[in-house]
Motif scaffolding. Structure first.
Motif, PDB file in Angstrom:
ATOM      1  N   GLY A   1       0.773  -1.239   0.000  1.00 20.22           N
ATOM      2  CA  GLY A   1       0.000   0.000   0.000  1.00 20.22           C
ATOM      3  C   GLY A   1       0.796   1.276   0.000  1.00 20.22           C
ATOM      4  O   GLY A   1       0.273   2.333  -0.346  1.00 20.22           O
ATOM      5  N   ALA A   2       2.060   1.243   0.399  1.00 21.60           N
ATOM      6  CA  ALA A   2       2.842   2.479   0.484  1.00 21.60           C
ATOM      7  C   ALA A   2       2.945   3.176  -0.865  1.00 21.60           C
ATOM      8  O   ALA A   2       2.978   4.401  -0.950  1.00 21.60           O
ATOM      9  CB  ALA A   2       4.236   2.179   1.037  1.00 21.60           C
ATOM     10  N   LEU A   3       2.983   2.395  -1.932  1.00 20.88           N
ATOM     11  CA  LEU A   3       3.089   2.975  -3.267  1.00 20.88           C
ATOM     12  C   LEU A   3       1.744   3.504  -3.778  1.00 20.88           C
ATOM     13  O   LEU A   3       1.701   4.337  -4.676  1.00 20.88           O
ATOM     14  CB  LEU A   3       3.620   1.929  -4.251  1.00 20.88           C
ATOM     15  N   ARG A   4       0.667   3.054  -3.189  1.00 24.28           N
ATOM     16  CA  ARG A   4      -0.673   3.444  -3.631  1.00 24.28           C
ATOM     17  C   ARG A   4      -1.112   4.813  -3.101  1.00 24.28           C
ATOM     18  O   ARG A   4      -2.060   5.393  -3.616  1.00 24.28           O
ATOM     19  CB  ARG A   4      -1.707   2.412  -3.168  1.00 24.28           C
ATOM     20  N   TYR A   5      -0.458   5.291  -2.062  1.00 27.59           N
ATOM     21  CA  TYR A   5      -0.891   6.526  -1.405  1.00 27.59           C
ATOM     22  C   TYR A   5      -2.360   6.438  -0.982  1.00 27.59           C
ATOM     23  O   TYR A   5      -3.108   7.409  -1.049  1.00 27.59           O
ATOM     24  CB  TYR A   5      -0.680   7.739  -2.313  1.00 27.59           C
ATOM     25  N   GLY A   6      -2.774   5.267  -0.565  1.00 27.72           N
ATOM     26  CA  GLY A   6      -4.132   5.076  -0.071  1.00 27.72           C
ATOM     27  C   GLY A   6      -5.169   4.790  -1.139  1.00 27.72           C
ATOM     28  O   GLY A   6      -6.341   4.563  -0.820  1.00 27.72           O
ATOM     29  N   ILE A   7      -4.770   4.785  -2.411  1.00 27.94           N
ATOM     30  CA  ILE A   7      -5.730   4.548  -3.492  1.00 27.94           C
ATOM     31  C   ILE A   7      -5.975   3.047  -3.628  1.00 27.94           C
ATOM     32  O   ILE A   7      -5.041   2.279  -3.850  1.00 27.94           O
ATOM     33  CB  ILE A   7      -5.223   5.112  -4.833  1.00 27.94           C
ATOM     34  N   LYS A   8      -7.226   2.634  -3.489  1.00 26.91           N
ATOM     35  CA  LYS A   8      -7.546   1.209  -3.488  1.00 26.91           C
ATOM     36  C   LYS A   8      -8.149   0.726  -4.804  1.00 26.91           C
ATOM     37  O   LYS A   8      -8.047  -0.454  -5.144  1.00 26.91           O
ATOM     38  CB  LYS A   8      -8.524   0.894  -2.347  1.00 26.91           C
ATOM     39  N   THR A   9      -8.811   1.614  -5.534  1.00 24.15           N
ATOM     40  CA  THR A   9      -9.550   1.194  -6.727  1.00 24.15           C
ATOM     41  C   THR A   9      -9.299   2.151  -7.892  1.00 24.15           C
ATOM     42  O   THR A   9      -8.618   3.163  -7.748  1.00 24.15           O
ATOM     43  CB  THR A   9     -11.067   1.177  -6.436  1.00 24.15           C
ATOM     44  N   THR A  10      -9.886   1.836  -9.034  1.00 22.72           N
ATOM     45  CA  THR A  10      -9.836   2.728 -10.196  1.00 22.72           C
ATOM     46  C   THR A  10     -11.163   3.476 -10.348  1.00 22.72           C
ATOM     47  O   THR A  10     -11.513   3.910 -11.440  1.00 22.72           O
ATOM     48  CB  THR A  10      -9.550   1.931 -11.487  1.00 22.72           C
ATOM     49  N   ASN A  11     -11.888   3.639  -9.273  1.00 23.89           N
ATOM     50  CA  ASN A  11     -13.200   4.288  -9.323  1.00 23.89           C
ATOM     51  C   ASN A  11     -13.143   5.682  -9.934  1.00 23.89           C
ATOM     52  O   ASN A  11     -14.024   6.080 -10.700  1.00 23.89           O
ATOM     53  CB  ASN A  11     -13.804   4.380  -7.920  1.00 23.89           C
TER      54      ASN A  11
END
Length: 302
Positions: A138-148
């Motif tokens: 998750g560290a690379l996502r910056y909290g982004i979980k989906t492509t919504n």
């Protein structure tokens, strides 16, 4: 689509192709690397479309690690699980597990998935945890979980797709331009007011400071910035509070893992800052600062 410092859409690039194939995805992603950005360390979140998967893994494409890191949209993955096993409870349990920040809760979720469906658990074992688990990648996502967010912009352009190509390009340009004009002025106004961070980040940090007022801090090693924080419930629902987390300011970590994933102070870091009169600004990642043009968060959707 990219994501800006306020968790809003940041349009990056568009292409008109005959159909969605492996070749068109490879061409499109190559154009982005050549014409849009050459920066490294990008996180690309997508569904598991074969064309995207192949393009991301192709040697020399500029999208393989460490130039970029591919992560899966958790919502798409959950839908695929539901399609295969026809089990809504399994789908919801997978989503809950994938969203967890702490490994202990993640492992609890995996165990429950195994109890509910052994084959589903076996399927997950074939995929790297970093691809779909927040606490492992998750560290690379910056909290982004989906492509919504990418799909939201698809709806913005929904009617334009049936226009002739020239008209389609014009509509896309002017709608995208309006996004940039509005948000550029909004960001400038905040900077003129002396506000360094976006409304979303400001709100999160303020909320964490409110929680921090009920925490207790015990220094372990002040020289290296290591502290233990015991959480208090405050006004939160029953069952919250009473946990202990270790904060390491020099390494910018907290055992809750939220500090690493979201890149701004969690309530435990905020508690340390509050206790020792430290500014939180130094613990907020540059990519979530209002003035930043780019975010290290990039979404791709098919």
């Amino acid at each position: 689509m990219g994501v800006d410092a306020n968790d809003q859409l940041y349009p990056l690039a568009f292409a008109i192709v005959e159909k969605e194939t492996t070749d068109t995805w490879s061409w499109f992603l190559a154009c982005i690397r050549c014409l849009v950005t050459q920066r490294t360390g990008l996180c690309v979140i997508s569904d598991r479309h074969k064309g995207i998967m192949k393009a991301m893994n192709e040697n020399g494409s500029g999208w393989e690690e460490p130039f970029a890191y591919h992560r899966f949209c958790i919502r798409h993955h959950a839908s695929n699980i539901n399609s295969k096993f026809k089990n809504r409870a399994l789908k919801d349990l997978f989503s809950w597990t994938a969203f967890q920040h702490q490994s202990i809760k993640f492992n609890t979720g995996l165990a429950k998935i195994n109890e509910l469906n052994v084959q589903a658990r076996a399927d997950l074992d074939t995929l790297p945890l970093s691809k779909w688990s927040m606490c492992h990648g998750g560290a690379l996502r910056y909290g982004i979980k989906t492509t919504n967010l990418a799909e939201v912009f698809n709806n913005v352009l929904k009617g334009a797709r049936f226009l002739p190509i020239t008209a389609l390009v014009k509509v896309t340009f002017f709608r995208v331009n309006s996004y940039f004009v509005q948000r550029r002025e909004f960001a400038k106004a905040r900077i003129m007011e002396g506000l360094k961070f976006s409304p979303v980040v400001t709100k999160y940090v303020e909320n964490n400071f409110e929680k921090a007022a009920h925490h207790k801090v015990e220094p372990f090693n002040s020289e290296t910035g290591v502290y233990q924080v015991k959480t208090g419930r405050g006004q939160r629902t029953a069952g919250k509070g009473g946990h202990r987390h270790t904060v390491n300011l020099s390494k910018r970590t907290c055992t809750c893992n939220k500090f690493q994933i979201y890149h701004f102070p969690c309530s435990h870091v905020a508690a340390v800052c509050r206790t020792y009169n430290l500014t939180t600004d130094q613990f907020i990642d540059p990519h979530v600062i209002e003035e930043g043009t780019w975010s290290a968060k990039v979404q791709k959707d098919s």
